[in-house]
Scaffold this motif. Structure first.
Motif, PDB file in Angstrom:
ATOM      1  N   LEU A 158      18.422  -8.522  -0.159  1.00 18.55           N
ATOM      2  CA  LEU A 158      17.418  -7.504   0.174  1.00 18.55           C
ATOM      3  C   LEU A 158      16.481  -7.982   1.278  1.00 18.55           C
ATOM      4  N   PHE A 159      16.059  -9.251   1.213  1.00 19.13           N
ATOM      5  CA  PHE A 159      15.097  -9.773   2.185  1.00 19.13           C
ATOM      6  C   PHE A 159      15.750 -10.415   3.403  1.00 19.13           C
ATOM      7  N   GLY A 160      17.001 -10.860   3.257  1.00 15.64           N
ATOM      8  CA  GLY A 160      17.619 -11.623   4.333  1.00 15.64           C
ATOM      9  C   GLY A 160      18.725 -10.937   5.091  1.00 15.64           C
ATOM     10  N   ASP A 161      19.459 -10.028   4.438  1.00 12.65           N
ATOM     11  CA  ASP A 161      20.556  -9.323   5.100  1.00 12.65           C
ATOM     12  C   ASP A 161      19.981  -8.222   5.993  1.00 12.65           C
ATOM     13  N   PRO A 162      20.262  -8.230   7.307  1.00 10.16           N
ATOM     14  CA  PRO A 162      19.686  -7.223   8.205  1.00 10.16           C
ATOM     15  C   PRO A 162      19.999  -5.788   7.791  1.00 10.16           C
ATOM     16  N   ARG A 163      21.128  -5.566   7.151  1.00 10.55           N
ATOM     17  CA  ARG A 163      21.484  -4.207   6.738  1.00 10.55           C
ATOM     18  C   ARG A 163      20.542  -3.687   5.655  1.00 10.55           C
ATOM     19  N   TRP A 164      20.006  -4.581   4.853  1.00  8.35           N
ATOM     20  CA  TRP A 164      19.075  -4.191   3.805  1.00  8.35           C
ATOM     21  C   TRP A 164      17.623  -4.438   4.188  1.00  8.35           C
ATOM     22  N   SER A 165      17.353  -5.547   4.829  1.00  9.33           N
ATOM     23  CA  SER A 165      15.961  -5.923   5.103  1.00  9.33           C
ATOM     24  C   SER A 165      15.284  -4.947   6.058  1.00  9.33           C
ATOM     25  N   ALA A 166      16.034  -4.414   7.024  1.00 11.42           N
ATOM     26  CA  ALA A 166      15.418  -3.479   7.968  1.00 11.42           C
ATOM     27  C   ALA A 166      14.886  -2.248   7.234  1.00 11.42           C
ATOM     28  N   SER A 167      15.688  -1.708   6.315  1.00 12.35           N
ATOM     29  CA  SER A 167      15.248  -0.538   5.554  1.00 12.35           C
ATOM     30  C   SER A 167      14.102  -0.895   4.608  1.00 12.35           C
ATOM     31  N   PHE A 168      14.176  -2.079   4.002  1.00 13.34           N
ATOM     32  CA  PHE A 168      13.123  -2.478   3.061  1.00 13.34           C
ATOM     33  C   PHE A 168      11.786  -2.651   3.766  1.00 13.34           C
ATOM     34  N   TRP A 169      11.770  -3.375   4.875  1.00 16.00           N
ATOM     35  CA  TRP A 169      10.507  -3.609   5.567  1.00 16.00           C
ATOM     36  C   TRP A 169       9.966  -2.328   6.195  1.00 16.00           C
ATOM     37  N   ASN A 170      10.852  -1.436   6.620  1.00 17.18           N
ATOM     38  CA  ASN A 170      10.400  -0.137   7.124  1.00 17.18           C
ATOM     39  C   ASN A 170       9.716   0.645   6.005  1.00 17.18           C
ATOM     40  N   ALA A 171      10.336   0.669   4.813  1.00 21.71           N
ATOM     41  CA  ALA A 171       9.749   1.386   3.683  1.00 21.71           C
ATOM     42  C   ALA A 171       8.437   0.742   3.240  1.00 21.71           C
ATOM     43  N   LEU A 172       8.387  -0.584   3.236  1.00 15.23           N
ATOM     44  CA  LEU A 172       7.164  -1.274   2.827  1.00 15.23           C
ATOM     45  C   LEU A 172       6.035  -1.013   3.824  1.00 15.23           C
ATOM     46  N   GLY A 173       6.345  -1.032   5.117  1.00 11.91           N
ATOM     47  CA  GLY A 173       5.326  -0.731   6.125  1.00 11.91           C
ATOM     48  C   GLY A 173       4.808   0.688   6.001  1.00 11.91           C
ATOM     49  N   ASN A 174       5.714   1.645   5.759  1.00 14.07           N
ATOM     50  CA  ASN A 174       5.285   3.032   5.561  1.00 14.07           C
ATOM     51  C   ASN A 174       4.426   3.162   4.313  1.00 14.07           C
ATOM     52  N   ASN A 175       4.793   2.441   3.248  1.00 10.41           N
ATOM     53  CA  ASN A 175       3.993   2.450   2.025  1.00 10.41           C
ATOM     54  C   ASN A 175       2.589   1.915   2.271  1.00 10.41           C
ATOM     55  N   ALA A 176       2.507   0.840   3.039  1.00  7.89           N
ATOM     56  CA  ALA A 176       1.204   0.254   3.344  1.00  7.89           C
ATOM     57  C   ALA A 176       0.337   1.240   4.135  1.00  7.89           C
ATOM     58  N   TRP A 177       0.931   1.952   5.081  1.00 11.14           N
ATOM     59  CA  TRP A 177       0.189   2.942   5.876  1.00 11.14           C
ATOM     60  C   TRP A 177      -0.241   4.116   4.985  1.00 11.14           C
ATOM     61  N   PHE A 178       0.638   4.548   4.101  1.00 14.00           N
ATOM     62  CA  PHE A 178       0.341   5.618   3.152  1.00 14.00           C
ATOM     63  C   PHE A 178      -0.862   5.234   2.291  1.00 14.00           C
ATOM     64  N   PHE A 179      -0.870   4.004   1.806  1.00 10.81           N
ATOM     65  CA  PHE A 179      -1.976   3.500   0.985  1.00 10.81           C
ATOM     66  C   PHE A 179      -3.263   3.369   1.802  1.00 10.81           C
ATOM     67  N   LEU A 180      -3.142   2.882   3.036  1.00 13.02           N
ATOM     68  CA  LEU A 180      -4.324   2.669   3.870  1.00 13.02           C
ATOM     69  C   LEU A 180      -5.039   3.983   4.157  1.00 13.02           C
ATOM     70  N   ILE A 181      -4.279   5.049   4.402  1.00 16.81           N
ATOM     71  CA  ILE A 181      -4.906   6.346   4.657  1.00 16.81           C
ATOM     72  C   ILE A 181      -5.668   6.819   3.426  1.00 16.81           C
ATOM     73  N   HIS A 182      -5.112   6.610   2.260  1.00 17.36           N
ATOM     74  CA  HIS A 182      -5.824   7.000   1.043  1.00 17.36           C
ATOM     75  C   HIS A 182      -7.106   6.191   0.861  1.00 17.36           C
ATOM     76  N   MET A 183      -7.041   4.908   1.173  1.00 18.09           N
ATOM     77  CA  MET A 183      -8.230   4.061   1.028  1.00 18.09           C
ATOM     78  C   MET A 183      -9.315   4.443   2.023  1.00 18.09           C
ATOM     79  N   LEU A 184      -8.928   4.762   3.259  1.00 18.51           N
ATOM     80  CA  LEU A 184      -9.901   5.014   4.316  1.00 18.51           C
ATOM     81  C   LEU A 184     -10.348   6.467   4.393  1.00 18.51           C
ATOM     82  N   VAL A 185      -9.576   7.381   3.813  1.00 18.43           N
ATOM     83  CA  VAL A 185      -9.909   8.803   3.897  1.00 18.43           C
ATOM     84  C   VAL A 185     -10.241   9.366   2.519  1.00 18.43           C
ATOM     85  N   GLN A 186      -9.312   9.231   1.581  1.00 18.68           N
ATOM     86  CA  GLN A 186      -9.506   9.854   0.268  1.00 18.68           C
ATOM     87  C   GLN A 186     -10.707   9.288  -0.475  1.00 18.68           C
TER      88      GLN A 186
END
Length: 305
Positions: A57-85
């Motif tokens: 999951l963390f090392g194979d490019p076929r999986w890690s790219a999707s995982f880190w993309n999802a994690l980054g989107n999750n972090a942005w989703f959370f940040l908007i709630h913290m800074l706006v909501q």
């Protein structure tokens, strides 16, 4: 001879139903998922692989790219709630706790109602509102002379995730508002009267007196926001589907887990890698909660009565 303290059996009796239900629907499935993440299919069938799924999951490019993309989107989703909501919720609570405000109960109810709506209803209705073909958003912006600002926000990669996060803020801003409102009402009148005698009133009283006293409640809201956002799934799935388009720009850990575990369209389900993703989500949430409990909450206790 000292008298023995009576055993408080009633505590166990009252806690038993909740503990049993929580164990059945949370603890046992969690242990099963973490156990499943340590296995995978091999030449001889299902076999124990240890942490190999996590390494993939963390090392194979076929999986890690999707995982880190999802994690980054999750972090942005959370940040908007913290800074706006949460700031909006605190501001609304401060305004609605003003004794002289008329119809405060009506405003509280109106703001809180969206939190009890189904994710399906919220996602579908907002898709209709923001639709460039039959939505009412272009017409409403045209009424105020801002139609030039309209864009298909849910259809553009750079706007879609932020738009969904703001929709989520609209739905759940009532929760921090009510929690902070309750915290403001719990402040003893003697404290506020003493502040008024010292000439501290209005906005100055909120910043100097009330805000420090409700910091523990703000901390609780922050950790609830963190846990809720890193478990998010429903709104993204309803509005953008399991592929979290456009081009996975709204993909978060929840949708990534769903596609991997159950499969979607031409993608076959892989419960072992899906369990590894669920285990990674559990680790992220556990780490965030521990940081709050041991690094932040202990410092906020001095503000509690």
């Amino acid at each position: 001879m000292a008298a023995r303290k009576p055993v408080r059996w009633h505590i166990a009796v009252f806690l038993a139903p909740a503990v049993l239900v929580y164990t059945a629907i949370m603890i046992i499935p969690l242990i099963g998922t973490l156990n499943l993440s340590l296995f995978n299919k091999g030449p001889d069938g299902v076999q124990f692989v240890g942490l190999a799924n996590f390494a993939t999951l963390f090392g194979d490019p076929r999986w890690s790219a999707s995982f880190w993309n999802a994690l980054g989107n999750n972090a942005w989703f959370f940040l908007i709630h913290m800074l706006v909501q949460n700031p909006i919720g605190i501001a609304l609570a401060a305004i609605l706790s003003t004794p002289k405000l008329r119809m405060a109960a009506f405003y509280r109810t109106a703001i809180f109602i969206p939190t009890i709506l189904s994710f399906v209803i919220v996602g579908f209705v907002w898709k209709l509102i923001l639709s460039p073909i039959w939505g009412i958003a272009p017409g409403l912006l045209d009424l105020v002379g801002l139609k030039s600002l309209f864009a298909p926000w849910l259809g553009r990669e750079e706007y879609a995730l932020t738009t969904l996060a703001l929709i989520s803020v609209w739905q759940f801003v009532g929760i921090p508002m009510m929690l902070i409102y309750a915290a403001l009402l719990s402040i003893p009148d003697e404290v506020l009267e003493a502040a008024e005698m010292d000439g501290i009133t209005g906005a100055s009283q909120f910043w100097k007196i009330k805000l420090p006293l409700i910091l523990p409640s703000i901390g609780i809201i922050s950790i609830l926001t963190f846990v809720g956002n890193f478990n998010a799934f429903d709104l993204i799935y309803v509005a953008q589907g399991a592929l979290a388009g456009p081009d996975f720009s709204t993909d978060i850990l929840g949708t990534f887990l769903y596609r991997t575990f159950f499969g979607f369209q031409l993608q076959l389900g892989d419960p072992y890698m899906g369990s590894a993703i669920a285990g990674a989500m559990f680790g992220i949430i556990l780490l965030g909660v521990c940081i709050y409990l041991f690094g932040i909450q202990t410092r906020l206790r001095r503000y509690q009565f």
